[in-house]
Design a protein around this motif. Structure first.
Motif, PDB file in Angstrom:
ATOM      1  N   ARG A  81     -33.914  27.391 -12.719  1.00  0.00           N
ATOM      2  CA  ARG A  81     -33.731  25.971 -13.035  1.00  0.00           C
ATOM      3  C   ARG A  81     -33.867  25.093 -11.792  1.00  0.00           C
ATOM      4  NH1 ARG A  81     -34.869  22.257 -16.204  1.00  0.00           N
ATOM      5  NH2 ARG A  81     -33.271  20.746 -16.724  1.00  0.00           N
ATOM      6  N   GLN A  82     -33.596  25.632 -10.604  1.00  0.00           N
ATOM      7  CA  GLN A  82     -33.650  24.829  -9.380  1.00  0.00           C
ATOM      8  C   GLN A  82     -35.082  24.471  -8.980  1.00  0.00           C
ATOM      9  OE1 GLN A  82     -30.643  26.651  -9.698  1.00  0.00           O
ATOM     10  NE2 GLN A  82     -30.039  24.521  -9.837  1.00  0.00           N
ATOM     11  N   TYR A  83     -36.085  25.202  -9.472  1.00  0.00           N
ATOM     12  CA  TYR A  83     -37.463  24.867  -9.133  1.00  0.00           C
ATOM     13  C   TYR A  83     -37.857  23.493  -9.679  1.00  0.00           C
ATOM     14  CZ  TYR A  83     -38.443  29.448  -7.209  1.00  0.00           C
ATOM     15  OH  TYR A  83     -38.428  30.567  -6.417  1.00  0.00           O
ATOM     16  N   ALA A  84     -37.157  23.018 -10.706  1.00  0.00           N
ATOM     17  CA  ALA A  84     -37.467  21.708 -11.279  1.00  0.00           C
ATOM     18  C   ALA A  84     -37.104  20.578 -10.318  1.00  0.00           C
ATOM     19  CB  ALA A  84     -36.726  21.526 -12.600  1.00  0.00           C
ATOM     20  N   THR A  85     -36.115  20.795  -9.452  1.00  0.00           N
ATOM     21  CA  THR A  85     -35.657  19.730  -8.565  1.00  0.00           C
ATOM     22  C   THR A  85     -36.289  19.787  -7.180  1.00  0.00           C
ATOM     23  OG1 THR A  85     -33.782  21.040  -7.814  1.00  0.00           O
ATOM     24  CG2 THR A  85     -33.435  19.628  -9.739  1.00  0.00           C
ATOM     25  N   VAL A  86     -37.132  20.782  -6.921  1.00  0.00           N
ATOM     26  CA  VAL A  86     -37.717  20.980  -5.598  1.00  0.00           C
ATOM     27  C   VAL A  86     -39.148  20.446  -5.589  1.00  0.00           C
ATOM     28  CG1 VAL A  86     -38.411  22.764  -3.955  1.00  0.00           C
ATOM     29  CG2 VAL A  86     -36.266  22.962  -5.142  1.00  0.00           C
ATOM     30  N   SER A  87     -39.600  19.946  -4.447  1.00  0.00           N
ATOM     31  CA  SER A  87     -40.942  19.378  -4.360  1.00  0.00           C
ATOM     32  C   SER A  87     -42.010  20.468  -4.527  1.00  0.00           C
ATOM     33  CB  SER A  87     -41.134  18.679  -3.010  1.00  0.00           C
ATOM     34  OG  SER A  87     -41.119  19.620  -1.965  1.00  0.00           O
ATOM     35  N   LYS A  88     -43.196  20.034  -4.902  1.00  0.00           N
ATOM     36  CA  LYS A  88     -44.295  20.960  -5.198  1.00  0.00           C
ATOM     37  C   LYS A  88     -44.709  21.762  -3.967  1.00  0.00           C
ATOM     38  CE  LYS A  88     -48.799  21.156  -7.406  1.00  0.00           C
ATOM     39  NZ  LYS A  88     -49.888  20.396  -8.019  1.00  0.00           N
ATOM     40  N   THR A  89     -44.577  21.175  -2.774  1.00  0.00           N
ATOM     41  CA  THR A  89     -45.005  21.879  -1.563  1.00  0.00           C
ATOM     42  C   THR A  89     -44.159  23.116  -1.287  1.00  0.00           C
ATOM     43  OG1 THR A  89     -43.599  20.439  -0.222  1.00  0.00           O
ATOM     44  CG2 THR A  89     -45.910  19.795  -0.477  1.00  0.00           C
ATOM     45  N   LYS A  90     -42.937  23.164  -1.815  1.00  0.00           N
ATOM     46  CA  LYS A  90     -42.078  24.333  -1.612  1.00  0.00           C
ATOM     47  C   LYS A  90     -42.289  25.406  -2.675  1.00  0.00           C
ATOM     48  CE  LYS A  90     -38.397  22.174   1.012  1.00  0.00           C
ATOM     49  NZ  LYS A  90     -38.761  20.768   1.042  1.00  0.00           N
ATOM     50  N   LYS A  91     -43.038  25.062  -3.739  1.00  0.00           N
ATOM     51  CA  LYS A  91     -43.267  26.007  -4.835  1.00  0.00           C
ATOM     52  C   LYS A  91     -44.651  26.644  -4.783  1.00  0.00           C
ATOM     53  CE  LYS A  91     -41.960  22.742  -7.748  1.00  0.00           C
ATOM     54  NZ  LYS A  91     -41.555  21.976  -8.934  1.00  0.00           N
ATOM     55  N   THR A  92     -45.502  26.200  -3.877  1.00  0.00           N
ATOM     56  CA  THR A  92     -46.871  26.694  -3.846  1.00  0.00           C
ATOM     57  C   THR A  92     -47.388  26.677  -2.413  1.00  0.00           C
ATOM     58  OG1 THR A  92     -49.083  26.393  -4.770  1.00  0.00           O
ATOM     59  CG2 THR A  92     -47.840  24.396  -4.265  1.00  0.00           C
ATOM     60  N   VAL A  93     -48.527  27.317  -2.197  1.00  0.00           N
ATOM     61  CA  VAL A  93     -49.235  27.217  -0.919  1.00  0.00           C
ATOM     62  C   VAL A  93     -50.633  26.690  -1.218  1.00  0.00           C
ATOM     63  CG1 VAL A  93     -47.944  28.980   0.319  1.00  0.00           C
ATOM     64  CG2 VAL A  93     -49.896  29.658  -1.033  1.00  0.00           C
ATOM     65  N   ARG A  94     -51.242  26.028  -0.251  1.00  0.00           N
ATOM     66  CA  ARG A  94     -52.516  25.356  -0.487  1.00  0.00           C
ATOM     67  C   ARG A  94     -53.672  26.349  -0.382  1.00  0.00           C
ATOM     68  NH1 ARG A  94     -53.019  20.078  -0.837  1.00  0.00           N
ATOM     69  NH2 ARG A  94     -55.070  20.158   0.087  1.00  0.00           N
ATOM     70  N   ARG A  95     -53.904  27.031  -1.505  1.00  0.00           N
ATOM     71  CA  ARG A  95     -54.958  28.033  -1.584  1.00  0.00           C
ATOM     72  C   ARG A  95     -55.192  28.277  -3.069  1.00  0.00           C
ATOM     73  NH1 ARG A  95     -52.641  32.091   1.341  1.00  0.00           N
ATOM     74  NH2 ARG A  95     -51.485  32.852  -0.431  1.00  0.00           N
ATOM     75  N   ALA A  96     -56.328  28.835  -3.407  1.00  0.00           N
ATOM     76  CA  ALA A  96     -56.558  29.227  -4.793  1.00  0.00           C
ATOM     77  C   ALA A  96     -55.517  30.275  -5.175  1.00  0.00           C
ATOM     78  CB  ALA A  96     -57.963  29.813  -4.944  1.00  0.00           C
ATOM     79  N   TYR A  97     -54.995  30.204  -6.367  1.00  0.00           N
ATOM     80  CA  TYR A  97     -53.907  31.079  -6.841  1.00  0.00           C
ATOM     81  C   TYR A  97     -52.670  30.956  -5.943  1.00  0.00           C
ATOM     82  CZ  TYR A  97     -57.675  33.375  -9.435  1.00  0.00           C
ATOM     83  OH  TYR A  97     -58.744  33.640 -10.247  1.00  0.00           O
ATOM     84  N   GLY A  98     -52.403  29.751  -5.419  1.00  0.00           N
ATOM     85  CA  GLY A  98     -51.367  29.557  -4.415  1.00  0.00           C
ATOM     86  C   GLY A  98     -49.981  30.018  -4.775  1.00  0.00           C
ATOM     87  N   GLY A  99     -49.487  29.739  -5.967  1.00  0.00           N
ATOM     88  CA  GLY A  99     -48.115  30.088  -6.294  1.00  0.00           C
ATOM     89  C   GLY A  99     -47.964  31.372  -7.061  1.00  0.00           C
ATOM     90  N   SER A 100     -49.057  32.103  -7.297  1.00  0.00           N
ATOM     91  CA  SER A 100     -48.937  33.300  -8.126  1.00  0.00           C
ATOM     92  C   SER A 100     -49.488  34.567  -7.485  1.00  0.00           C
ATOM     93  CB  SER A 100     -49.637  33.081  -9.470  1.00  0.00           C
ATOM     94  OG  SER A 100     -51.033  33.128  -9.318  1.00  0.00           O
ATOM     95  N   ARG A 101     -50.399  34.452  -6.525  1.00  0.00           N
ATOM     96  CA  ARG A 101     -50.979  35.643  -5.882  1.00  0.00           C
ATOM     97  C   ARG A 101     -50.872  35.515  -4.363  1.00  0.00           C
ATOM     98  NH1 ARG A 101     -50.814  36.453 -10.566  1.00  0.00           N
ATOM     99  NH2 ARG A 101     -52.383  37.326 -11.943  1.00  0.00           N
TER     100      ARG A 101
END
Length: 114
Positions: A60-80
């Motif tokens: 639930r805390q991912y909803a309150t955090v900015s996008k830059t903390k949930k992903t990295v700037r690359r293809a498939y950034g937040g999952s691979r």
């Protein structure tokens, strides 16, 4: 005789969501502190390692955090992870190269059959 400690939540059962620790307050009373569950970092979908650069939070805390903390700037950034992305790109490139080679070989064989 030991001081009695009463529960601060309504849940009376010894579950993972109801873990507690006895703490002595500055006034000398013993009270329960309810302990939150530990967060686990998101894992790579291919190899299963924890994704570097992404913070570990409860869902639930991912909803309150900015996008830059949930992903990295690359293809498939937040999952691979980066190694798996590199393998995917390399595999796609080699598959395309194989198709081109197959097409070239097929075009060279057609005139020779006549």
């Amino acid at each position: 005789m030991a001081q009695r400690v009463t529960l601060r939540k309504r849940n009376p059962y010894n579950t993972t969501s109801n873990r507690r620790r006895v703490v002595k307050t500055p006034g000398g009373k013993l009270v329960y502190h309810h302990i939150k569950k530990l967060a686990t970092a998101p894992k790579c979908g291919d190899c299963g390692i924890a994704l570097p650069g992404i913070i570990a939070l409860r869902p639930r805390q991912y909803a309150t955090v900015s996008k830059t903390k949930k992903t990295v700037r690359r293809a498939y950034g937040g999952s691979r992870c980066g190694d798996c992305v590199r393998q995917r790109i390399l595999r796609a490139f080699l598959v395309e190269e194989a198709k081109i080679v197959k097409k070239v070989i097929k075009s060279q064989q057609k005139p020779g059959r006549k």
